[in-house]
Design a protein around this motif. Structure first.
Motif, mmCIF file in Angstrom:
data_model
loop_
_atom_site.group_PDB
_atom_site.id
_atom_site.type_symbol
_atom_site.label_atom_id
_atom_site.label_comp_id
_atom_site.label_asym_id
_atom_site.label_seq_id
_atom_site.Cartn_x
_atom_site.Cartn_y
_atom_site.Cartn_z
ATOM 1 N N GLY A 62 0.918 -1.223 0.100
ATOM 2 C CA GLY A 62 -0.033 0.037 0.071
ATOM 3 C C GLY A 62 0.873 1.241 -0.094
ATOM 4 O O GLY A 62 2.185 1.255 0.247
ATOM 5 N N SER A 63 0.333 2.358 -0.481
ATOM 6 C CA SER A 63 1.059 3.628 -0.579
ATOM 7 C C SER A 63 1.651 3.954 0.960
ATOM 8 O O SER A 63 2.812 4.668 0.858
ATOM 9 N N SER A 64 1.229 3.753 2.049
ATOM 10 C CA SER A 64 1.729 3.963 3.166
ATOM 11 C C SER A 64 2.937 3.130 3.656
ATOM 12 O O SER A 64 3.691 3.361 4.740
ATOM 13 N N GLN A 65 2.884 1.969 2.913
ATOM 14 C CA GLN A 65 3.953 1.197 3.186
ATOM 15 C C GLN A 65 5.164 1.377 2.192
ATOM 16 O O GLN A 65 6.087 0.373 2.386
ATOM 17 N N VAL A 66 5.119 2.096 1.398
ATOM 18 C CA VAL A 66 6.218 2.324 0.592
ATOM 19 C C VAL A 66 7.210 3.513 0.509
ATOM 20 O O VAL A 66 6.543 4.590 0.839
ATOM 21 N N ASP A 67 8.478 3.362 0.552
ATOM 22 C CA ASP A 67 9.333 4.488 0.733
ATOM 23 C C ASP A 67 10.288 4.513 -0.629
ATOM 24 O O ASP A 67 11.028 3.518 -0.824
ATOM 25 N N ILE A 68 10.401 5.570 -1.421
ATOM 26 C CA ILE A 68 11.362 5.571 -2.660
ATOM 27 C C ILE A 68 12.307 6.862 -2.443
ATOM 28 O O ILE A 68 12.118 7.607 -1.582
ATOM 29 N N ASP A 69 13.597 6.191 -2.807
ATOM 30 C CA ASP A 69 14.697 7.137 -2.653
ATOM 31 C C ASP A 69 15.342 6.934 -4.138
ATOM 32 O O ASP A 69 16.356 6.079 -4.043
ATOM 33 N N GLY A 70 15.151 7.468 -5.294
ATOM 34 C CA GLY A 70 15.770 7.439 -6.267
ATOM 35 C C GLY A 70 16.012 6.053 -7.017
ATOM 36 O O GLY A 70 14.808 5.448 -7.470
#
Length: 199
Positions: free
Chosen positions: A77-85
């Motif tokens: 889910g979107s609250s469970q995703v972290d993006i760094d490049g």
């Protein structure tokens, strides 16, 4: 006995003909040109075969990695995703489907040989922490972002769609092969948009 030797000498001198030195040189030159031509054709065919094989390897590896990432990210889910490049970390639901996993699953471009296998430019899947799987080799670029309603793509602002882009590149016979081609166009990338699950 002396007479047969004289007769034989006359027959050899007048009756048997051979090639002149000039004729031998012309034949050797023709054979050399034919051999060089055959060698060049073999080299071109071999280079083409290796280039095509390299391209197929890049395509298969890139698509396989993209499918694996897409399949797993789609379960988050979107609250469970972290993006760094070039790195994404996310949680999936446990097999029972009630709670999120305790640890993040990570996909990232390894340009520093984090898994100590002697290779760089790999997409690594890390789960649990410190346990690596190689998702693809020869990856030149990898990026993740959240696709916004206005079409922009941002790392920090979560949305329901994650965009994944990658480009693979390797050297074959002193020439570069890229997927997607051509190598000099960085806008040509393999791209996938992944809709995240409702939470």
């Amino acid at each position: 006995m002396a007479m047969s030797t004289v007769k034989m000498t006359r027959n050899m001198a007048g009756g048997i003909k051979g090639f002149t030195f000039a004729e031998v040189l012309v034949c050797v030159a023709l054979i050399a040109f034919i051999m060089i031509g055959i060698y060049e054709v073999i080299i071109v065919a071999q280079r083409s075969w290796h280039t095509d094989t390299g391209m197929v390897d890049l395509q298969q590896g890139s698509r396989k990695a993209m499918d694996a990432m897409t399949r797993e990210i789609r379960q988050s889910g979107s609250s469970q995703v972290d993006i760094d490049g070039s790195e994404i970390s996310f949680k999936m639901l446990e097999p029972e489907g009630e709670d999120w996993l305790d640890e993040d699953i990570k996909y990232y471009l390894d340009s520093a040989d984090a898994n100590d296998d002697g290779k760089a430019n790999q997409i690594l899947r890390e789960y649990p922490g410190g346990t690596y799987q190689v998702a693809a080799d020869d990856i030149d670029t990898l990026s993740f972002c959240f696709l916004q309603d206005d079409g922009s793509c941002e790392e920090g602002t979560a949305s329901d769609i994650v965009r994944i882009q990658l480009k693979a590149r390797k050297t074959v016979y002193s020439g570069e092969v890229c997927f997607p081609a051509p190598c000099d166009d960085d806008s040509k990338v393999l791209q996938e948009k992944v809709r995240l699950r409702n939470e």
